[in-house]
Design an enzyme around this catalytic site. Structure first.
Site, PDB file in Angstrom:
ATOM      1  N   ASP A 106     -18.981  40.345  29.951  1.00  0.00           N
ATOM      2  CA  ASP A 106     -17.647  40.815  29.590  1.00  0.00           C
ATOM      3  C   ASP A 106     -16.567  39.866  30.128  1.00  0.00           C
ATOM      4  O   ASP A 106     -16.763  39.238  31.174  1.00  0.00           O
ATOM      5  CB  ASP A 106     -17.459  42.217  30.175  1.00  0.00           C
ATOM      6  CG  ASP A 106     -16.381  42.993  29.462  1.00  0.00           C
ATOM      7  OD1 ASP A 106     -15.809  42.477  28.481  1.00  0.00           O
ATOM      8  OD2 ASP A 106     -16.095  44.118  29.899  1.00  0.00           O
ATOM      9  N   GLY A 107     -15.439  39.800  29.417  1.00  0.00           N
ATOM     10  CA  GLY A 107     -14.283  39.048  29.913  1.00  0.00           C
ATOM     11  C   GLY A 107     -14.050  37.713  29.218  1.00  0.00           C
ATOM     12  O   GLY A 107     -13.177  36.946  29.638  1.00  0.00           O
ATOM     13  N   ARG A 152      -9.085  33.952  21.527  1.00  0.00           N
ATOM     14  CA  ARG A 152     -10.203  34.682  22.140  1.00  0.00           C
ATOM     15  C   ARG A 152     -11.539  34.014  21.863  1.00  0.00           C
ATOM     16  O   ARG A 152     -12.439  34.005  22.702  1.00  0.00           O
ATOM     17  CB  ARG A 152     -10.252  36.120  21.594  1.00  0.00           C
ATOM     18  CG  ARG A 152      -9.080  36.979  21.999  1.00  0.00           C
ATOM     19  CD  ARG A 152      -9.165  38.361  21.351  1.00  0.00           C
ATOM     20  NE  ARG A 152     -10.443  38.991  21.598  1.00  0.00           N
ATOM     21  CZ  ARG A 152     -10.773  39.621  22.725  1.00  0.00           C
ATOM     22  NH1 ARG A 152      -9.883  39.719  23.696  1.00  0.00           N
ATOM     23  NH2 ARG A 152     -11.963  40.149  22.884  1.00  0.00           N
ATOM     24  N   HIS A 175     -15.416  33.032  23.872  1.00  0.00           N
ATOM     25  CA  HIS A 175     -16.808  33.271  23.466  1.00  0.00           C
ATOM     26  C   HIS A 175     -17.596  31.954  23.486  1.00  0.00           C
ATOM     27  O   HIS A 175     -18.748  31.921  23.889  1.00  0.00           O
ATOM     28  CB  HIS A 175     -16.864  33.891  22.062  1.00  0.00           C
ATOM     29  CG  HIS A 175     -16.235  35.258  21.995  1.00  0.00           C
ATOM     30  ND1 HIS A 175     -16.494  36.223  22.936  1.00  0.00           N
ATOM     31  CD2 HIS A 175     -15.365  35.813  21.111  1.00  0.00           C
ATOM     32  CE1 HIS A 175     -15.811  37.327  22.636  1.00  0.00           C
ATOM     33  NE2 HIS A 175     -15.107  37.091  21.537  1.00  0.00           N
ATOM     34  N   LEU A 217     -39.977  32.786  30.421  1.00  0.00           N
ATOM     35  CA  LEU A 217     -38.944  33.825  30.528  1.00  0.00           C
ATOM     36  C   LEU A 217     -38.803  34.507  29.167  1.00  0.00           C
ATOM     37  O   LEU A 217     -38.672  33.826  28.142  1.00  0.00           O
ATOM     38  CB  LEU A 217     -37.594  33.186  30.907  1.00  0.00           C
ATOM     39  CG  LEU A 217     -36.352  34.089  30.830  1.00  0.00           C
ATOM     40  CD1 LEU A 217     -36.373  35.140  31.940  1.00  0.00           C
ATOM     41  CD2 LEU A 217     -35.063  33.258  30.958  1.00  0.00           C
ATOM     42  N   ARG A 225     -22.509  43.432  35.453  1.00  0.00           N
ATOM     43  CA  ARG A 225     -21.402  43.464  34.489  1.00  0.00           C
ATOM     44  C   ARG A 225     -20.250  42.659  35.060  1.00  0.00           C
ATOM     45  O   ARG A 225     -19.800  42.910  36.186  1.00  0.00           O
ATOM     46  CB  ARG A 225     -20.945  44.882  34.175  1.00  0.00           C
ATOM     47  CG  ARG A 225     -19.837  44.861  33.111  1.00  0.00           C
ATOM     48  CD  ARG A 225     -19.531  46.201  32.505  1.00  0.00           C
ATOM     49  NE  ARG A 225     -18.619  46.021  31.369  1.00  0.00           N
ATOM     50  CZ  ARG A 225     -18.538  46.815  30.330  1.00  0.00           C
ATOM     51  NH1 ARG A 225     -19.306  47.867  30.250  1.00  0.00           N
ATOM     52  NH2 ARG A 225     -17.677  46.573  29.358  1.00  0.00           N
TER      53      ARG A 225
END
Ligand code: FPP
Length: 233
Positions: free
Chosen positions: A12-13, A25, A29, A123, A179
């Site tokens: 988040d953020g 924005r 991302h 992984l 988070r």
């Protein structure tokens, strides 16, 4: 302390990271995707076996068309080109979420990276796209009902273990949920798998959540006392 086997991250953020810098924005991302790639390599190096991330929720479709399109194109770019480093490192990419109504080119890129990494074992990287925790439980219930109706399963066979096996992916429980960005919510993320997780919240915005910040979360995890409903031993 329980071994750290499965880490989950609510990334988040990204938006705020960009807005703070006067950028669109979507630039947050893009920066977040670079952070994720680096973290993934770091987590593989640390010997952690499972990583789950929240890349796009079912609710994220409510965002502007520009932002949704940007994210979808970013996923394609990452899966088709940038994830080569992860592939070489031995990371196996899998997905959780509903395929409908994702674009065909996004689905194709997801199928491609899954296929390319299917034999990797270092992984397991579970990427949640068009994912909702309630939807996962509903979809799992439907799968089990169908099996009962068709006679493949008896109602008595439905228990915690068989339910888990019919989720989008059959994964071990999440040990640590991180988070970023100072929000204290689960936001409909992996509700079944989070039942006994330790939670780690940080004010750091996801694009700035680097390897050092991740290690702080791991240190905090090993200081916790997990009781799983029992008493302290
Ligand atoms: C939440 O931040 C983040 C998202 C909705 C997208 C997460 C996606 C990435 C990190 C891109 C890379 C992913 C993959 C799998 C290649 P926000 O936009 O809600 O931030 P805000 O709360 O500051 O607005």
């Amino acid at each position: 302390m329980e071994e750290l086997r499965h880490v989950a991250i609510i990334m988040d953020g990204n938006g705020r990271w960009a807005e703070k810098r006067g950028l669109r924005r979507s630039m947050g991302h893009r920066e977040g995707s670079k952070t994720l790639e680096k973290l993934c390599l770091h987590i593989a190096d640390k010997g952690i076996s499972y990583l789950s991330v929240f890349a796009f929720s079912t609710e994220n479709f409510k965002r502007s068309k520009e932002e949704v399109d940007f994210l979808m194109n970013l996923f394609i770019e990452m899966f088709c080109k940038k994830f080569k480093t992860l592939q070489d490192k031995g990371v196996k990419v899998i997905f959780s979420g509903r395929r409908e109504p994702l674009r065909q080119d996004v689905l194709d890129s997801m199928d491609e990276i899954m296929k390319k990494t299917q034999h990797n074992t270092k992984l397991i990287f579970n990427i949640c796209i068009n994912y909702g925790g309630h939807s996962e439980i509903v979809d799992t219930t439907k799968k089990l009902c169908q099996k009962v109706v068709s006679g493949e399963m008896n109602i008595e066979d439905i228990d915690d273990e068989s339910f888990k096996q019919h989720l989008y992916q059959d994964l071990p429980p999440i040990d640590l949920l991180i988070r970023t960005s100072g929000e204290y919510r689960i936001s409909n993320f992996m509700l079944w798998q989070l039942s006994y997780s330790e939670f780690y919240f940080t004010d750091v915005l996801f694009p700035d959540f680097d390897e050092k910040e991740f290690d702080k979360a791991v240190t905090a995890y090993y200081q916790r006392d997990r009781k799983f409903g029992g008493v302290k031993s």
